[in-house]
Design a protein around this motif. Structure first.
Motif, short mmCIF file in Angstrom:
data_model
loop_
_atom_site.label_atom_id
_atom_site.label_comp_id
_atom_site.label_asym_id
_atom_site.label_seq_id
_atom_site.Cartn_x
_atom_site.Cartn_y
_atom_site.Cartn_z
N ASP A 54 -22.26 27.16 38.90
CA ASP A 54 -23.68 26.88 38.70
C ASP A 54 -24.19 27.44 37.37
O ASP A 54 -24.39 26.71 36.42
N TRP A 55 -24.37 28.77 37.29
CA TRP A 55 -25.08 29.38 36.17
C TRP A 55 -24.58 30.81 36.00
O TRP A 55 -24.58 31.58 36.95
N LEU A 56 -24.17 31.17 34.79
CA LEU A 56 -23.70 32.51 34.48
C LEU A 56 -24.36 33.01 33.21
O LEU A 56 -24.64 32.22 32.31
N VAL A 57 -24.57 34.32 33.13
CA VAL A 57 -25.20 34.92 31.96
C VAL A 57 -24.37 36.10 31.46
O VAL A 57 -23.92 36.93 32.25
N LEU A 58 -24.18 36.15 30.13
CA LEU A 58 -23.55 37.29 29.47
C LEU A 58 -24.61 37.98 28.63
O LEU A 58 -25.47 37.34 28.03
N ARG A 59 -24.50 39.32 28.55
CA ARG A 59 -25.42 40.12 27.76
C ARG A 59 -24.63 41.15 26.97
O ARG A 59 -23.49 41.45 27.30
N ASP A 60 -25.27 41.73 25.96
CA ASP A 60 -24.64 42.84 25.24
C ASP A 60 -24.71 44.08 26.13
O ASP A 60 -25.27 44.05 27.23
N GLY A 61 -24.16 45.18 25.65
CA GLY A 61 -24.05 46.39 26.45
C GLY A 61 -25.34 46.92 27.03
O GLY A 61 -25.38 47.37 28.17
N ASP A 62 -26.43 46.88 26.26
CA ASP A 62 -27.68 47.43 26.77
C ASP A 62 -28.55 46.40 27.49
O ASP A 62 -29.58 46.73 28.05
N GLY A 63 -28.12 45.14 27.47
CA GLY A 63 -28.86 44.09 28.17
C GLY A 63 -30.15 43.67 27.50
O GLY A 63 -30.90 42.87 28.03
N GLU A 64 -30.42 44.19 26.31
CA GLU A 64 -31.70 43.92 25.64
C GLU A 64 -31.63 42.78 24.64
O GLU A 64 -32.63 42.19 24.29
N GLY A 65 -30.46 42.49 24.10
CA GLY A 65 -30.33 41.45 23.09
C GLY A 65 -30.41 40.06 23.69
O GLY A 65 -30.55 39.88 24.90
N VAL A 66 -30.32 39.07 22.83
CA VAL A 66 -30.30 37.68 23.27
C VAL A 66 -28.99 37.42 23.99
O VAL A 66 -27.92 37.75 23.50
N GLY A 67 -29.09 36.85 25.18
CA GLY A 67 -27.91 36.58 25.99
C GLY A 67 -27.33 35.21 25.72
O GLY A 67 -27.89 34.39 24.98
N LEU A 68 -26.20 34.98 26.32
CA LEU A 68 -25.51 33.69 26.25
C LEU A 68 -25.28 33.25 27.69
O LEU A 68 -24.70 33.99 28.48
N ALA A 69 -25.80 32.07 28.05
CA ALA A 69 -25.70 31.59 29.43
C ALA A 69 -24.91 30.29 29.46
O ALA A 69 -24.81 29.57 28.45
N PHE A 70 -24.39 29.99 30.64
CA PHE A 70 -23.52 28.83 30.84
C PHE A 70 -23.99 28.09 32.07
O PHE A 70 -24.06 28.66 33.16
N GLN A 71 -24.33 26.82 31.87
CA GLN A 71 -24.84 25.99 32.95
C GLN A 71 -23.79 24.94 33.28
O GLN A 71 -23.39 24.15 32.42
N GLN A 72 -23.36 24.93 34.53
CA GLN A 72 -22.37 23.96 34.99
C GLN A 72 -23.03 22.58 35.06
O GLN A 72 -24.11 22.44 35.64
N VAL A 73 -22.39 21.61 34.44
CA VAL A 73 -22.86 20.22 34.51
C VAL A 73 -21.68 19.34 34.86
O VAL A 73 -20.52 19.70 34.67
N GLU A 74 -21.99 18.18 35.40
CA GLU A 74 -20.92 17.26 35.80
C GLU A 74 -20.19 16.69 34.59
O GLU A 74 -18.97 16.52 34.61
N ARG A 75 -20.94 16.39 33.53
CA ARG A 75 -20.33 15.79 32.35
C ARG A 75 -21.00 16.36 31.10
O ARG A 75 -22.22 16.33 30.99
N ALA A 76 -20.18 16.86 30.18
CA ALA A 76 -20.69 17.40 28.92
C ALA A 76 -19.88 16.78 27.79
O ALA A 76 -18.76 17.22 27.51
N PRO A 77 -20.41 15.74 27.13
CA PRO A 77 -19.66 15.11 26.04
C PRO A 77 -19.34 16.12 24.94
O PRO A 77 -20.19 16.92 24.56
#
Length: 144
Positions: A54-77
């Motif tokens: 579904d949905w996952l989020v990565l953050r830097d060590g302190d959790g304060e910076g801009v994160g990188l998230a991943f959204q599961q989709v059926e098709r991603a060209p």
């Protein structure tokens, strides 16, 4: 006298659509040294990975910076940059401090599953590589 800019929303994260949220999150976790948001870690071996579908989020060590998230989709060209066809829509820029470190990160990125889209390592002003992550999203590593 300059007036201060009006306060606006705070950028929290950049979201990448992918057909394999867990796989792409693991690629960037290892490449960038990020950590999963609490609760998004992979489950123990043999357990279902409900969040990874579904949905996952990565953050830097302190959790304060801009994160990188991943959204599961059926098709991603897959983007076709630098060719024509499917636009890249966005790409991630990352930096290192030296050409030697750029070489080292080039090798790491390839070991983790990236492919080189553009090699500008010999540029005297801004050595860089443009890669595609395992899902095809372009990202750059350059000397800044």
């Amino acid at each position: 006298m300059d007036t201060p800019p009006e306060a606006g929303p705070k950028l929290r994260q950049v979201v990448l659509d992918t057909e394999d949220a867990r796989g792409l999150a693991e690629f960037y976790r290892r490449l960038l040294g990020l950590a999963y948001r609490p609760g998004d870690e992979p489950p123990p071996p043999g357990q279902p990975d409900e969040r990874g579908r579904d949905w996952l989020v990565l953050r830097d060590g302190d959790g304060e910076g801009v994160g990188l998230a991943f959204q599961q989709v059926e098709r991603a060209p897959r983007p076709t940059w630098p060719g024509t066809g499917q636009a890249q829509m966005l790409h991630l820029d990352t930096t290192v401090g030296s050409a030697e470190e750029l070489r080292r990160q080039h090798d790491r990125a390839l070991e983790l599953g990236a492919t080189v889209l553009h090699d500008r390592f010999d540029d005297p002003e801004e050595p860089l590589y443009v890669f595609a992550d395992p899902a095809g999203h372009p990202f750059c590593i350059f000397v800044a």
